[in-house]
Motif scaffolding. Structure first.
Motif, PDB file in Angstrom:
ATOM      1  N   SER A  65       6.457  91.944  75.455  1.00 46.01           N
ATOM      2  CA  SER A  65       6.891  91.220  76.376  1.00 46.01           C
ATOM      3  C   SER A  65       5.951  90.689  77.503  1.00 46.01           C
ATOM      4  O   SER A  65       5.984  89.270  77.848  1.00 46.01           O
ATOM      5  N   VAL A  66       4.947  91.460  77.979  1.00 44.25           N
ATOM      6  CA  VAL A  66       3.849  90.804  78.781  1.00 44.25           C
ATOM      7  C   VAL A  66       3.031  90.196  77.916  1.00 44.25           C
ATOM      8  O   VAL A  66       2.551  88.840  78.452  1.00 44.25           O
ATOM      9  N   LEU A  67       2.543  90.419  76.568  1.00 41.57           N
ATOM     10  CA  LEU A  67       1.780  89.515  75.897  1.00 41.57           C
ATOM     11  C   LEU A  67       2.361  88.171  75.570  1.00 41.57           C
ATOM     12  O   LEU A  67       1.688  86.994  75.643  1.00 41.57           O
ATOM     13  N   ARG A  68       3.664  87.957  75.381  1.00 46.09           N
ATOM     14  CA  ARG A  68       4.401  86.853  75.212  1.00 46.09           C
ATOM     15  C   ARG A  68       4.408  85.905  76.355  1.00 46.09           C
ATOM     16  O   ARG A  68       4.120  84.800  76.388  1.00 46.09           O
ATOM     17  N   GLN A  69       4.498  86.572  77.611  1.00 44.81           N
ATOM     18  CA  GLN A  69       4.388  85.848  78.956  1.00 44.81           C
ATOM     19  C   GLN A  69       2.833  85.283  79.071  1.00 44.81           C
ATOM     20  O   GLN A  69       2.601  84.232  79.655  1.00 44.81           O
ATOM     21  N   ILE A  82      -0.046  85.451  74.156  1.00 47.07           N
ATOM     22  CA  ILE A  82      -0.840  86.038  73.342  1.00 47.07           C
ATOM     23  C   ILE A  82      -0.150  86.381  72.112  1.00 47.07           C
ATOM     24  O   ILE A  82       0.836  87.228  72.387  1.00 47.07           O
ATOM     25  N   ALA A  83      -0.458  86.117  70.851  1.00 47.86           N
ATOM     26  CA  ALA A  83       0.265  86.353  69.741  1.00 47.86           C
ATOM     27  C   ALA A  83       0.072  87.753  69.496  1.00 47.86           C
ATOM     28  O   ALA A  83      -0.782  88.601  69.614  1.00 47.86           O
ATOM     29  N   CYS A  84       1.481  88.397  69.049  1.00 48.65           N
ATOM     30  CA  CYS A  84       1.618  89.849  68.924  1.00 48.65           C
ATOM     31  C   CYS A  84       2.712  90.117  67.823  1.00 48.65           C
ATOM     32  O   CYS A  84       3.516  89.240  67.611  1.00 48.65           O
ATOM     33  N   ARG A  85       2.646  91.392  67.322  1.00 47.17           N
ATOM     34  CA  ARG A  85       3.649  91.538  66.175  1.00 47.17           C
ATOM     35  C   ARG A  85       4.039  93.132  66.433  1.00 47.17           C
ATOM     36  O   ARG A  85       2.988  93.973  66.592  1.00 47.17           O
ATOM     37  N   VAL A  86       5.144  93.491  66.543  1.00 50.35           N
ATOM     38  CA  VAL A  86       5.640  94.902  66.664  1.00 50.35           C
ATOM     39  C   VAL A  86       6.026  95.560  65.496  1.00 50.35           C
ATOM     40  O   VAL A  86       6.931  94.734  64.748  1.00 50.35           O
ATOM     41  N   PHE A  87       5.670  96.575  65.005  1.00 49.61           N
ATOM     42  CA  PHE A  87       5.991  97.239  63.803  1.00 49.61           C
ATOM     43  C   PHE A  87       6.646  98.614  64.216  1.00 49.61           C
ATOM     44  O   PHE A  87       6.125  99.482  64.771  1.00 49.61           O
ATOM     45  N   ILE A 125      16.535  94.921  77.485  1.00 51.86           N
ATOM     46  CA  ILE A 125      15.804  93.896  78.448  1.00 51.86           C
ATOM     47  C   ILE A 125      14.737  93.375  77.782  1.00 51.86           C
ATOM     48  O   ILE A 125      14.610  92.245  77.936  1.00 51.86           O
ATOM     49  N   PHE A 126      13.624  94.266  77.418  1.00 54.67           N
ATOM     50  CA  PHE A 126      12.579  93.819  76.836  1.00 54.67           C
ATOM     51  C   PHE A 126      12.636  93.165  75.554  1.00 54.67           C
ATOM     52  O   PHE A 126      11.897  92.177  75.199  1.00 54.67           O
ATOM     53  N   VAL A 127      13.407  93.855  74.636  1.00 55.73           N
ATOM     54  CA  VAL A 127      13.590  92.925  73.364  1.00 55.73           C
ATOM     55  C   VAL A 127      14.163  91.535  73.439  1.00 55.73           C
ATOM     56  O   VAL A 127      13.971  90.783  72.723  1.00 55.73           O
ATOM     57  N   ARG A 128      14.929  91.145  74.342  1.00 54.71           N
ATOM     58  CA  ARG A 128      15.571  89.961  74.581  1.00 54.71           C
ATOM     59  C   ARG A 128      14.401  88.855  75.089  1.00 54.71           C
ATOM     60  O   ARG A 128      14.564  87.643  74.957  1.00 54.71           O
ATOM     61  N   GLN A 129      13.014  89.111  75.254  1.00 57.57           N
ATOM     62  CA  GLN A 129      11.863  88.756  75.761  1.00 57.57           C
ATOM     63  C   GLN A 129      11.219  88.172  74.434  1.00 57.57           C
ATOM     64  O   GLN A 129      10.338  87.341  74.492  1.00 57.57           O
ATOM     65  N   LEU A 130      11.688  88.545  73.343  1.00 58.60           N
ATOM     66  CA  LEU A 130      10.822  88.324  72.105  1.00 58.60           C
ATOM     67  C   LEU A 130      11.526  87.562  71.026  1.00 58.60           C
ATOM     68  O   LEU A 130      13.029  87.520  71.192  1.00 58.60           O
ATOM     69  N   SER A 131      11.171  87.222  70.278  1.00 57.92           N
ATOM     70  CA  SER A 131      11.684  86.236  69.120  1.00 57.92           C
ATOM     71  C   SER A 131      11.664  87.050  67.855  1.00 57.92           C
ATOM     72  O   SER A 131      11.240  88.188  67.929  1.00 57.92           O
ATOM     73  N   PRO A 132      12.771  86.968  66.935  1.00 60.24           N
ATOM     74  CA  PRO A 132      13.120  87.648  65.791  1.00 60.24           C
ATOM     75  C   PRO A 132      11.783  88.048  64.868  1.00 60.24           C
ATOM     76  O   PRO A 132      11.317  89.026  64.381  1.00 60.24           O
ATOM     77  N   ASP A 133      10.903  86.772  64.886  1.00 64.20           N
ATOM     78  CA  ASP A 133       9.607  86.966  64.124  1.00 64.20           C
ATOM     79  C   ASP A 133       8.532  88.013  64.897  1.00 64.20           C
ATOM     80  O   ASP A 133       7.613  88.282  64.147  1.00 64.20           O
ATOM     81  N   ASP A 134       8.594  88.544  65.973  1.00 62.61           N
ATOM     82  CA  ASP A 134       7.737  89.183  66.856  1.00 62.61           C
ATOM     83  C   ASP A 134       7.739  90.675  66.279  1.00 62.61           C
ATOM     84  O   ASP A 134       7.091  91.663  66.684  1.00 62.61           O
TER      85      ASP A 134
END
Length: 496
Positions: free
Chosen positions: A118-122, A125-130, A211-220
């Motif tokens: 969530s911080v990186l999205r703000q 900065i491109a990120c991917r969660v596994f 709350i944090f998940v809702r800041q991300l896109s499905p592709d993240d």
């Protein structure tokens, strides 16, 4: 370049010039004070008067140039920060005018992992969660969001969402296991905002996570991805997965919990010590505050055991954490099933209000508490650790989630301000001392909560009383220093 000319050394030199002039002018006043307050006698000679006023004029020019330099320096910093924030996953290297693309891989989709994303999205900065699970689910129980963590929620612009899912406790209470006598009371509702700059809130872990998940896109997020190792390829880090796939990034962050595969890949298998404590957790639904559970964070202390109760979900559920010393260890997992009968048998004879609450429990889970010493390092090359992967801690200060959120905020901001290696070095230097202290202090609380000797209990309770009379914030948990910390005030200078 202008940036190199506007330096601390130049400002320091101007300050020295001003100081020297002030000394000269002061000497003039002492020796020839009649120039300022004419009285009888001989005034300052004309040539000295002229020189004196020239010095005053020179001082005025220096002060003016100093202010101009300060303003120019601030503008440069502002321009650089705006360039970083507006160019997606790019950090500008002003020395060579190169653009550095930043890609971050996050292993683990728990609270720490999605908070970092969530911080990186703000920061764009491109990120991917596994995440190794097939999906995010209703996992865990209650979380005490202490002011140090709530400051970050507010800084991320998520305060409205947090208030919609939380409960604000009146105080932290210490109670006798059998009589219910209050041993200490630390006010929260009426004091936390004033003392620490943020409220103290109780939430359900799944709601906080969402709350944090809702800041991300499905592709993240990539589900079903079990990390098995890490390797370096030049100036990149590569995460290896069970299905044979890989992910290359500028930075890999191990946020994969107490059994971290990333930590093992970096530092080898770590032996954990069983503390002799077994912990039960459960959530009991309710329709608002009930008369047998006060609207506080209540710590019931007894011989070789303690129980913590508090409301979550805006007062529509009660969270229970019950810890007892046990001769046999159980797994460190949070998902081992237990039963209402086992819980009630373990705490037989405790206060009737607890017995009434325990009798309403449905699903109960238990796990063994294992302890680890603070790590001497978190990072190697372009790989670092975050949250429980870096500093697994006992729950006696209620700081597991809060420390992970602090980590995420500091690391995300560092990566936005600098290149990978400088950012990781800054992050570890800032975070490791604090989390180590919290780990060790949590260990101490576990020792004091479970005293059995009457004399030891009397000394402890007397200490609670005396400290509470002097300063209620420094009794009981003695966590004021934890709550006072503000990760949003931690800034890394913007560099290449």
């Amino acid at each position: 370049m202008l940036a190199s000319r506007i330096s601390n050394r130049n400002i320091f030199r101007f300050n020295n010039d001003i100081s020297s002039l002030d000394v000269f002018i002061s000497n003039c006043k002492e020796k020839w004070y009649t120039i300022l307050e004419p009285t009888e006698g001989i005034g300052m000679p004309l040539n000295i008067q002229i020189f004196y006023h020239i010095c005053l004029l020179y001082k005025g020019f220096i002060v003016l140039f100093q202010k101009i330099f300060h303003i120019a320096s601030s503008l440069l910093v502002l321009i650089r920060s705006r360039l970083v924030s507006r160019t997606h996953n790019v950090v500008y290297d002003f020395a060579s005018k190169r653009k550095i693309a930043m890609q971050v891989g996050i292993i683990g989709g728990g609270i720490g992992g999605v908070a970092l994303a969530s911080v990186l999205r703000q920061k764009q900065i491109a990120c991917r969660v596994f995440e190794r699970a097939p999906a995010f689910g209703e996992i865990g129980a209650g979380v005490q969001m202490t002011p140090n963590a709530v400051k970050i929620i507010r800084a991320l612009g998520l305060m409205a969402q947090m208030e919609a899912i939380s409960f604000t406790p009146h105080a932290v209470l210490g109670r006798n296991w059998k009589s219910g006598r209050v041993m200490w009371r630390t006010p929260l509702m009426e004091t936390c905002q004033k003392l620490y700059g943020a409220p103290f809130l109780h939430v359900h872990r799944a709601d906080l996570h969402d709350i944090f998940v809702r800041q991300l896109s499905p592709d993240d997020v990539v589900f079903g991805a079990r990390c098995t190792g890490i390797r370096h390829e030049g100036d990149k880090a590569v995460a290896l997965f069970e299905d044979g796939s890989t992910f290359k990034a500028d930075v890999i962050v191990g946020a994969d919990g107490i059994h971290s595969a990333v930590r093992t890949a970096l530092f080898g298998q770590e032996a954990a010590r069983f503390t002799g404590h077994m912990c039960w957790r459960a959530v009991v639904p309710c329709n608002g505050v009930v008369d047998y559970v006060s609207p506080d964070s209540s710590f019931w202390l007894g011989p070789a055991a303690h129980v913590v109760t508090y409301y979550i979900r805006r007062g529509n559920a009660i969270n229970i954490v019950a810890v007892s010393e046990a001769p046999h260890w159980v797994d460190e997992s949070w998902t081992l099933p237990s039963s209402r009968e086992e819980l009630m048998a373990t705490f037989a004879g405790w206060h009737p209000n607890l017995q009434r609450l325990f009798s309403q429990v449905g699903d109960v889970f238990k796990w063994g508490l294992f302890d680890r010493d603070p790590l001497s390092a978190w990072s190697k090359g372009r790989v670092t650790l975050l949250g429980d992967a870096a500093h697994p801690m006992l729950p006696f200060l209620s700081q597991g989630a809060a420390m992970a959120i602090e980590d995420a905020y500091v690391l995300g901001n560092a990566l936005a301000a600098a290149g990978a290696e400088k950012a990781l070095a800054f992050y570890e230097a800032e975070r490791r001392p604090r989390t180590a202290r919290v780990q060790l202090e949590a260990r101490k609380r576990g020792e004091t909560y479970h005293l059995s000797s009457r004399f030891d209990v009397w000394k402890r309770d007397l200490s609670y009383l005396v400290r509470g009379l002097i300063n209620p914030q420094k009794t009981g948990l003695k966590a004021d220093w934890v709550y006072d910390y503000d990760a949003t005030a931690v800034h890394m200078p913007i560099t290449a």
